[in-house]
Design an enzyme around this catalytic site. Sequence first.
Site, PDB file in Angstrom:
ATOM      1  N   ARG A 196     -48.060  17.751 -14.945  1.00 14.02           N
ATOM      2  CA  ARG A 196     -48.918  17.251 -16.031  1.00 14.02           C
ATOM      3  C   ARG A 196     -49.527  15.881 -15.745  1.00 14.02           C
ATOM      4  O   ARG A 196     -50.373  15.413 -16.508  1.00 14.02           O
ATOM      5  CB  ARG A 196     -48.128  17.224 -17.341  1.00 14.02           C
ATOM      6  N   THR A 228     -31.562  20.605 -12.391  1.00 11.07           N
ATOM      7  CA  THR A 228     -30.916  19.281 -12.318  1.00 11.07           C
ATOM      8  C   THR A 228     -29.524  19.355 -11.680  1.00 11.07           C
ATOM      9  O   THR A 228     -29.116  18.431 -10.977  1.00 11.07           O
ATOM     10  CB  THR A 228     -30.818  18.657 -13.719  1.00 11.07           C
TER      11      THR A 228
HETATM   12  C1  UD1 Z   1     -33.357  17.768 -18.796  1.00 13.54           C
HETATM   13  C2  UD1 Z   1     -32.007  18.196 -19.378  1.00 13.54           C
HETATM   14  C3  UD1 Z   1     -32.080  18.143 -20.898  1.00 13.54           C
HETATM   15  C4  UD1 Z   1     -32.496  16.759 -21.363  1.00 13.54           C
HETATM   16  C5  UD1 Z   1     -33.804  16.348 -20.691  1.00 13.54           C
HETATM   17  C6  UD1 Z   1     -34.112  14.910 -20.984  1.00 13.54           C
HETATM   18  C7  UD1 Z   1     -31.026  19.807 -17.828  1.00 13.54           C
HETATM   19  C8  UD1 Z   1     -30.785  21.249 -17.546  1.00 13.54           C
HETATM   20  N1  UD1 Z   1     -31.705  19.533 -18.939  1.00 13.54           N
HETATM   21  O1  UD1 Z   1     -34.303  18.751 -19.192  1.00 13.54           O
HETATM   22  O2  UD1 Z   1     -30.826  18.470 -21.459  1.00 13.54           O
HETATM   23  O3  UD1 Z   1     -32.628  16.736 -22.765  1.00 13.54           O
HETATM   24  O4  UD1 Z   1     -33.709  16.477 -19.269  1.00 13.54           O
HETATM   25  O5  UD1 Z   1     -35.389  14.617 -20.497  1.00 13.54           O
HETATM   26  O6  UD1 Z   1     -30.553  18.952 -17.099  1.00 13.54           O
HETATM   27  N2  UD1 Z   1     -35.325  17.212 -11.287  1.00 13.54           N
HETATM   28  C9  UD1 Z   1     -35.061  17.298  -9.947  1.00 13.54           C
HETATM   29  N3  UD1 Z   1     -34.857  18.513  -9.380  1.00 13.54           N
HETATM   30  C10 UD1 Z   1     -34.903  19.662 -10.101  1.00 13.54           C
HETATM   31  C11 UD1 Z   1     -35.182  19.565 -11.490  1.00 13.54           C
HETATM   32  C12 UD1 Z   1     -35.372  18.323 -12.049  1.00 13.54           C
HETATM   33  O7  UD1 Z   1     -35.002  16.282  -9.246  1.00 13.54           O
HETATM   34  O8  UD1 Z   1     -34.712  20.731  -9.508  1.00 13.54           O
HETATM   35  C13 UD1 Z   1     -35.538  15.894 -11.883  1.00 13.54           C
HETATM   36  C14 UD1 Z   1     -36.929  15.738 -12.454  1.00 13.54           C
HETATM   37  O9  UD1 Z   1     -37.793  15.164 -11.493  1.00 13.54           O
HETATM   38  C15 UD1 Z   1     -36.705  14.796 -13.621  1.00 13.54           C
HETATM   39  C16 UD1 Z   1     -35.303  15.119 -14.076  1.00 13.54           C
HETATM   40  O10 UD1 Z   1     -34.666  15.758 -12.979  1.00 13.54           O
HETATM   41  O11 UD1 Z   1     -36.722  13.443 -13.221  1.00 13.54           O
HETATM   42  C17 UD1 Z   1     -35.273  16.007 -15.291  1.00 13.54           C
HETATM   43  O12 UD1 Z   1     -35.958  17.189 -15.003  1.00 13.54           O
HETATM   44  P1  UD1 Z   1     -36.793  17.946 -16.107  1.00 13.54           P
HETATM   45  O13 UD1 Z   1     -37.321  19.176 -15.527  1.00 13.54           O
HETATM   46  O14 UD1 Z   1     -37.725  17.006 -16.770  1.00 13.54           O
HETATM   47  O15 UD1 Z   1     -35.610  18.325 -17.128  1.00 13.54           O
HETATM   48  P2  UD1 Z   1     -35.769  18.951 -18.544  1.00 13.54           P
HETATM   49  O16 UD1 Z   1     -35.976  20.400 -18.395  1.00 13.54           O
HETATM   50  O17 UD1 Z   1     -36.735  18.171 -19.324  1.00 13.54           O
END
Ligand code: UD1
Length: 456
Positions: A13, A77
């Site tokens: 986004r 995550t």
């Molecule tokens: C995550 C949490 C959610 C929380 C929210 C807060 C999980 C499953 N969910 O959701 O409970 O309320 O954050 O914003 O943890 N990232 C990686 N590798 C990945 C996936 C993500 O490095 O494979 C990083 C992203 O760059 C980001 C962070 O982890 O900085 C969170 O990822 P995002 O996809 O935004 O998580 P949400 O689905 O929003």
Amino acid sequence: MNVVILAAGMGKRMQSALPKVLHPLAGKPLLSHVIDTARALSPSRLCVIYGHGGDAVPESVKAPGIAFAKQEPQLGTGHAVMQAVPHLDDKVPTLVLYGDVPLTTAHSLQQLLDSAGGNKLADKLSILTVELENPTGYGRIVRENGKIVRIVEQKDATDEERTIREVNTGIMIAPTVRLKKWLKTLSNDNAQGEYYLTDIIARAVADGVEVTSAQPGAVWETLGVNSKVQLAELERIHQRNIADKLLEQGVTLADPARIDIRGTLTCGRDVAIDVNCVFEGTVDVADGATIGAHCVIRNARIAAGVQIKPFCHIEDAIIGAGSIIGPYARLRPGTELANDVHIGNFVEVKNSQIAANSKANHLAYVGDTTVGSRVNIGAGTITCNYDGVNKFRTVIEDDVFIGSDTQLVAPVRVGKGATLGAGTTLTKDAPEGQLTLSRSKQITIEGWKRPVKLKK
Ligand code: UD1
Ligand code: CA
């Protein structure tokens, strides 16, 4: 403690080729804000998980003491934290931060650590949580009898669970040996097909590990950046926080909503800053100095009592006490002004030293020049420092008076106390104490008449 920073996400986004965590907030990548805050906690290990954007992320923020682990593909995550496992010290707990959540304070993270039992013990799992009016999109904190039992993601939640307003900020701290064990048990059998870090909460409860929570000082500490709209919102919050700190220190700001600090601004007593100034890098402003409206100042030392008038651009410059700059002056890198120097409108100074009480008040270019004390540089004076290939220096000694519209063709020296007549093109050194000028003689043509319009 160990710190793991998740920064592999793609940030679709943002609509940008630049990886999300490298977008600047206050002139510094989002991820660097998180790294700096982590550093304030003196972690024994610091590991950044990167992926999307390739090596751009490690290349931009690499520094001694930071380990990088690549996560490819990005499977959630929990999967991201798994990549850090080889880097984690079992003897201390592990704190998980997000590279796109830039404004968390070290104070809030310390409270989270304390709620987990402190750095030595930390036998509890602790989550940083907040209550939101609109919790849509976030993982919900499910409690039974007040105790946290699990986190459920928005997409997996029942209608009833979706009414819970306490949410997971994503920031949590866990005992490391147990964390490693729990990570091995994660599955991706959920609505998003991802390995959720949040599933370790239920694992902890099953293992009889106490799960606690801490709350940040303010909700903005937990806000993440997913779009340019959110980036702009956080920029304003951050700038307002900086402005409030300056006000508390006694700096006068004409409008705390109209100042931007992208670096470090240090002010003495009774400093006043008018609207729409931008400060970059390291800027020191000493006691009693005033900065007019619309100035851009980058890496500068501004001594006591200096007046910077509106619309000045100043970069890598030192300004001596009592000097008056602008309006519309440009001080370029290598400018060093001693005390009580006046640089006026449309004057550009570059790589030059100007000694005390000297003035260039109107329309001049002073480049690669050493100027003595009490020198007056007239309007329209230009140092011709560049022959198209090489640059040369000009030396103007003490008490020189340079008439308007003079060109000094470097290398050239103007001796102490010399005067240069207006309009001079100086190509040879001018001797001390004498008038030097190059000018064709003025003539008047007797009986000359203006042309008259021809009749058709
Ligand atoms: C995550 C949490 C959610 C929380 C929210 C807060 C999980 C499953 N969910 O959701 O409970 O309320 O954050 O914003 O943890 N990232 C990686 N590798 C990945 C996936 C993500 O490095 O494979 C990083 C992203 O760059 C980001 C962070 O982890 O900085 C969170 O990822 P995002 O996809 O935004 O998580 P949400 O689905 O929003
Ligand atoms: Ca998110």
